[in-house]
Design a protein around this motif. Sequence first.
Motif, PDB file in Angstrom:
ATOM      1  N   TYR A 217       0.824  -1.215   0.000  1.00  0.00           N
ATOM      2  CA  TYR A 217       0.000   0.000   0.000  1.00  0.00           C
ATOM      3  C   TYR A 217       0.856   1.263   0.000  1.00  0.00           C
ATOM      4  CZ  TYR A 217      -4.433  -2.381   0.193  1.00  0.00           C
ATOM      5  OH  TYR A 217      -5.530  -3.132  -0.144  1.00  0.00           O
ATOM      6  N   ASP A 218       2.030   1.213   0.622  1.00  0.00           N
ATOM      7  CA  ASP A 218       2.955   2.346   0.511  1.00  0.00           C
ATOM      8  C   ASP A 218       3.352   2.568  -0.950  1.00  0.00           C
ATOM      9  OD1 ASP A 218       2.928   2.829   3.212  1.00  0.00           O
ATOM     10  OD2 ASP A 218       4.771   1.698   3.628  1.00  0.00           O
ATOM     11  N   CYS A 219       3.669   1.481  -1.639  1.00  0.00           N
ATOM     12  CA  CYS A 219       4.049   1.580  -3.061  1.00  0.00           C
ATOM     13  C   CYS A 219       2.882   2.054  -3.914  1.00  0.00           C
ATOM     14  CB  CYS A 219       4.558   0.230  -3.566  1.00  0.00           C
ATOM     15  SG  CYS A 219       6.129  -0.295  -2.854  1.00  0.00           S
ATOM     16  N   LEU A 220       1.687   1.571  -3.592  1.00  0.00           N
ATOM     17  CA  LEU A 220       0.507   1.993  -4.341  1.00  0.00           C
ATOM     18  C   LEU A 220       0.296   3.496  -4.211  1.00  0.00           C
ATOM     19  CD1 LEU A 220      -1.872   0.871  -6.035  1.00  0.00           C
ATOM     20  CD2 LEU A 220      -3.174   0.708  -3.901  1.00  0.00           C
ATOM     21  N   ALA A 221       0.537   4.040  -3.011  1.00  0.00           N
ATOM     22  CA  ALA A 221       0.391   5.479  -2.804  1.00  0.00           C
ATOM     23  C   ALA A 221       1.415   6.271  -3.608  1.00  0.00           C
ATOM     24  CB  ALA A 221       0.522   5.800  -1.317  1.00  0.00           C
ATOM     25  N   GLU A 222       2.578   5.678  -3.854  1.00  0.00           N
ATOM     26  CA  GLU A 222       3.625   6.352  -4.620  1.00  0.00           C
ATOM     27  C   GLU A 222       3.461   6.172  -6.128  1.00  0.00           C
ATOM     28  OE1 GLU A 222       7.392   4.940  -3.252  1.00  0.00           O
ATOM     29  OE2 GLU A 222       6.853   5.126  -1.138  1.00  0.00           O
ATOM     30  N   ALA A 223       2.569   5.279  -6.531  1.00  0.00           N
ATOM     31  CA  ALA A 223       2.487   4.899  -7.947  1.00  0.00           C
ATOM     32  C   ALA A 223       2.065   6.054  -8.839  1.00  0.00           C
ATOM     33  CB  ALA A 223       1.525   3.722  -8.115  1.00  0.00           C
ATOM     34  N   GLU A 224       1.114   6.871  -8.382  1.00  0.00           N
ATOM     35  CA  GLU A 224       0.619   7.960  -9.234  1.00  0.00           C
ATOM     36  C   GLU A 224       1.764   8.894  -9.625  1.00  0.00           C
ATOM     37  OE1 GLU A 224      -2.757  11.525  -9.254  1.00  0.00           O
ATOM     38  OE2 GLU A 224      -2.633  10.124  -7.569  1.00  0.00           O
ATOM     39  N   GLY A 225       2.602   9.239  -8.656  1.00  0.00           N
ATOM     40  CA  GLY A 225       3.733  10.110  -8.959  1.00  0.00           C
ATOM     41  C   GLY A 225       4.726   9.459  -9.893  1.00  0.00           C
ATOM     42  N   ALA A 226       5.018   8.181  -9.688  1.00  0.00           N
ATOM     43  CA  ALA A 226       5.975   7.477 -10.548  1.00  0.00           C
ATOM     44  C   ALA A 226       5.442   7.353 -11.971  1.00  0.00           C
ATOM     45  CB  ALA A 226       6.283   6.101  -9.970  1.00  0.00           C
ATOM     46  N   LEU A 227       4.148   7.045 -12.112  1.00  0.00           N
ATOM     47  CA  LEU A 227       3.563   6.895 -13.443  1.00  0.00           C
ATOM     48  C   LEU A 227       3.581   8.195 -14.226  1.00  0.00           C
ATOM     49  CD1 LEU A 227       0.518   4.651 -12.453  1.00  0.00           C
ATOM     50  CD2 LEU A 227       2.450   3.945 -13.870  1.00  0.00           C
ATOM     51  N   ALA A 228       3.495   9.311 -13.513  1.00  0.00           N
ATOM     52  CA  ALA A 228       3.501  10.612 -14.183  1.00  0.00           C
ATOM     53  C   ALA A 228       4.916  11.115 -14.450  1.00  0.00           C
ATOM     54  CB  ALA A 228       2.744  11.631 -13.338  1.00  0.00           C
ATOM     55  N   ALA A 229       5.912  10.443 -13.879  1.00  0.00           N
ATOM     56  CA  ALA A 229       7.294  10.930 -14.005  1.00  0.00           C
ATOM     57  C   ALA A 229       7.967  10.340 -15.238  1.00  0.00           C
ATOM     58  CB  ALA A 229       8.073  10.604 -12.732  1.00  0.00           C
ATOM     59  N   ASP A 230       8.722   9.271 -15.076  1.00  0.00           N
ATOM     60  CA  ASP A 230       9.457   8.705 -16.201  1.00  0.00           C
ATOM     61  C   ASP A 230       9.754   7.241 -15.920  1.00  0.00           C
ATOM     62  OD1 ASP A 230      11.507   8.732 -14.301  1.00  0.00           O
ATOM     63  OD2 ASP A 230      12.385  10.579 -15.089  1.00  0.00           O
ATOM     64  N   ALA A 231      10.431   6.589 -16.870  1.00  0.00           N
ATOM     65  CA  ALA A 231      10.713   5.164 -16.739  1.00  0.00           C
ATOM     66  C   ALA A 231      11.593   4.877 -15.531  1.00  0.00           C
ATOM     67  CB  ALA A 231      11.374   4.644 -18.017  1.00  0.00           C
ATOM     68  N   ALA A 232      12.529   5.755 -15.240  1.00  0.00           N
ATOM     69  CA  ALA A 232      13.420   5.537 -14.100  1.00  0.00           C
ATOM     70  C   ALA A 232      12.632   5.500 -12.795  1.00  0.00           C
ATOM     71  CB  ALA A 232      14.486   6.627 -14.049  1.00  0.00           C
ATOM     72  N   ALA A 233      11.673   6.404 -12.642  1.00  0.00           N
ATOM     73  CA  ALA A 233      10.861   6.428 -11.424  1.00  0.00           C
ATOM     74  C   ALA A 233      10.007   5.164 -11.312  1.00  0.00           C
ATOM     75  CB  ALA A 233       9.967   7.667 -11.419  1.00  0.00           C
ATOM     76  N   ILE A 234       9.475   4.696 -12.432  1.00  0.00           N
ATOM     77  CA  ILE A 234       8.668   3.473 -12.415  1.00  0.00           C
ATOM     78  C   ILE A 234       9.531   2.270 -12.036  1.00  0.00           C
ATOM     79  CG2 ILE A 234       7.355   1.881 -13.860  1.00  0.00           C
ATOM     80  CD1 ILE A 234       6.344   4.326 -15.410  1.00  0.00           C
ATOM     81  N   ASN A 235      10.717   2.173 -12.624  1.00  0.00           N
ATOM     82  CA  ASN A 235      11.595   1.054 -12.301  1.00  0.00           C
ATOM     83  C   ASN A 235      12.024   1.089 -10.833  1.00  0.00           C
ATOM     84  OD1 ASN A 235      11.688  -0.278 -14.805  1.00  0.00           O
ATOM     85  ND2 ASN A 235      13.139   1.212 -15.610  1.00  0.00           N
ATOM     86  N   ALA A 236      12.277   2.281 -10.316  1.00  0.00           N
ATOM     87  CA  ALA A 236      12.664   2.411  -8.909  1.00  0.00           C
ATOM     88  C   ALA A 236      11.535   1.934  -7.999  1.00  0.00           C
ATOM     89  CB  ALA A 236      13.036   3.853  -8.596  1.00  0.00           C
ATOM     90  N   LEU A 237      10.291   2.306  -8.354  1.00  0.00           N
ATOM     91  CA  LEU A 237       9.154   1.862  -7.550  1.00  0.00           C
ATOM     92  C   LEU A 237       8.971   0.356  -7.658  1.00  0.00           C
ATOM     93  CD1 LEU A 237       6.737   2.476  -5.755  1.00  0.00           C
ATOM     94  CD2 LEU A 237       5.411   2.950  -7.822  1.00  0.00           C
ATOM     95  N   ALA A 238       9.094  -0.186  -8.865  1.00  0.00           N
ATOM     96  CA  ALA A 238       8.929  -1.633  -9.056  1.00  0.00           C
ATOM     97  C   ALA A 238       9.931  -2.414  -8.219  1.00  0.00           C
ATOM     98  CB  ALA A 238       9.076  -1.990 -10.530  1.00  0.00           C
ATOM     99  N   ALA A 239      11.128  -1.875  -8.078  1.00  0.00           N
ATOM    100  CA  ALA A 239      12.164  -2.555  -7.295  1.00  0.00           C
ATOM    101  C   ALA A 239      11.830  -2.565  -5.807  1.00  0.00           C
ATOM    102  CB  ALA A 239      13.513  -1.880  -7.517  1.00  0.00           C
ATOM    103  N   GLN A 240      10.957  -1.666  -5.358  1.00  0.00           N
ATOM    104  CA  GLN A 240      10.598  -1.599  -3.937  1.00  0.00           C
ATOM    105  C   GLN A 240       9.408  -2.482  -3.577  1.00  0.00           C
ATOM    106  OE1 GLN A 240      10.190   2.501  -2.525  1.00  0.00           O
ATOM    107  NE2 GLN A 240      11.431   3.188  -4.241  1.00  0.00           N
ATOM    108  N   LEU A 241       8.764  -3.083  -4.570  1.00  0.00           N
ATOM    109  CA  LEU A 241       7.589  -3.901  -4.280  1.00  0.00           C
ATOM    110  C   LEU A 241       7.974  -5.103  -3.431  1.00  0.00           C
ATOM    111  CD1 LEU A 241       5.793  -3.907  -7.744  1.00  0.00           C
ATOM    112  CD2 LEU A 241       5.088  -2.691  -5.694  1.00  0.00           C
ATOM    113  N   PRO A 242       7.099  -5.513  -2.518  1.00  0.00           N
ATOM    114  CA  PRO A 242       7.398  -6.712  -1.728  1.00  0.00           C
ATOM    115  C   PRO A 242       7.452  -7.948  -2.613  1.00  0.00           C
ATOM    116  CG  PRO A 242       5.137  -5.986  -1.367  1.00  0.00           C
ATOM    117  CD  PRO A 242       5.798  -4.913  -2.163  1.00  0.00           C
TER     118      PRO A 242
END
Length: 554
Positions: A217-242
């Motif tokens: 749920y922490d990652c889900l809350a961060e997803a909107e910002g990552a999706l609006a940013a760039d590929a690097a932000a998305i990959n960084a978030l994906a790496a934090q998923l449990p």
Amino acid sequence: MAPSSELPADYYLSNFHALVDFVVARYEALLSDDERQFYRQFRALATDSQRLYVRLLSRKGVPSSAGALFRQHKLAYGEISDLPAAVEELVISGLLQRNPSLALDEILPLFTKHELLASSPEPLAKTLKRPAVEQALLAQQAAPIQDALTVDEPLLAVQAAAHFETFKLLFFGNLNQDLTDYVLRDLGLFRYERYPLEREQLPFKSRAQIEQHLRYYDCLAEAEGALAADAAAINALAAQLPVGIDGDRTLHRRLDRLRLTLARQLERFEALDDADALYRLCSRPPARERRARIALARGEAAAALALCAEILANPLNEAERAFARNFGHRTAKKTGDGDTWPPPRRHKPPTDTIALPPNGARVELLAAEHLARPPDDHCFYVENTLFNGVLGLAIWDILFAPVPGAFFNPFQVAPSDFRTPDFYPQRSAAFEGRLAELARGNLSRWVWQHFHEKHGIANPLVAWEALPESLLTLALERIPTQHWLALFRRLLGDISHHRNGLPDLIRFPAAGSYELVEVKGPGDRLQQNQQRWLAYFATHQIPHRVLHVEWATP
């Protein structure tokens, strides 16, 4: 239960007690020391203090680094007899922080534009928009402004909200629901089925499992910002998923859903390698479909066709199979291998066209009136309610059976896996046994038994208002058992997708039997899920047709 329009003024406190007491009774061993302390602190408070804390915990407040912020002078609750005393006890207990040390930009949203203008040491034009006023204040010295705003104005920051998030997760199984479910129950708007909620049936088995859900749920809350940013932000978030917990299908479904969303945005950013890598971690559709599309976009037609063949060898649902057939055929044609991928066969349903005068009513209702020839012919507008409803009545006891992990709390309309691919496999033996029993002619017995015993109780398949006894009686009398079984098997095979797209009308001619009619008004076309249902009807000799309605000219 007769609906009531009134609730006690502090109904929310009783509901809060029920939630936290339920969690402690069943999960105390999995709670952290801080969470257990939070529960003991709250339960030790005077009633007014408990009321105020729950009120503030349930409100949005202004986010800050110290917690959700409120102005004490703005708080007024009729059921709290001594609000200052309640505040004082909460501050002493540590569940509220008074006048926390905050930067000016965290405090400004609490105040009106008029108050902000009055706090400025330097005169500001009243015509300025609020964002401009805030920027002008932030450009000045913060201390005088902060003093002007907060003089004789205690600010309160809610503490321990994160602990309640854990309680909500354990009670609801997610962080999307809230205490509204209790209110609906108390108002009599929903009646819920009773099912066992003993520890051995509950979903959470370890603290590590809880932590992974909270991390999701922490990652889900961060997803909107990552999706609006760039590929690097998305990959960084994906790496934090449990990583997931063995046997926790709920968490795996949620992780798949988020990974699919992240990977799809990576495609849009043309980061195809990253998207493909993320899709490979997903076990549910449309991961293989997207990988096939990526392979073709890279010019790797053979890899795309191999994925289509893999899907056809083991399709996870009908939509995935349909994609593989269509996409495989189109791709093979482009590469000169069209003969090895024959075009998909398309069912052409029987079709009629009629002209009706418009009168403002829905086209389906006009068609139903046209097809019903009183007193002996009957036609009902049923769409997705009849067959879903009869299935829900026929399998009621299996739907609410105490499958481990299916029920988190007493207020579920459906088991937690109802709309997932796990729903049928988790209960396959019970479903097969029931279908075999129905094949021996026991459908009416189960339907009428549950219709009378359970009437008005919430069921995800049953829309009570759409199942009058007259319709049920005709349907059970006219529709052959083998047709019911065929319909039930397709619904159970993928209930999330197949419970939609069913025909609008069912017609019972005076001569006997029945007919399913899909109505299409001017300019309307069959949707894919409707086409798949019509093709299924043809395979199982279920009478059906499409009725196109044109507007008659005066």
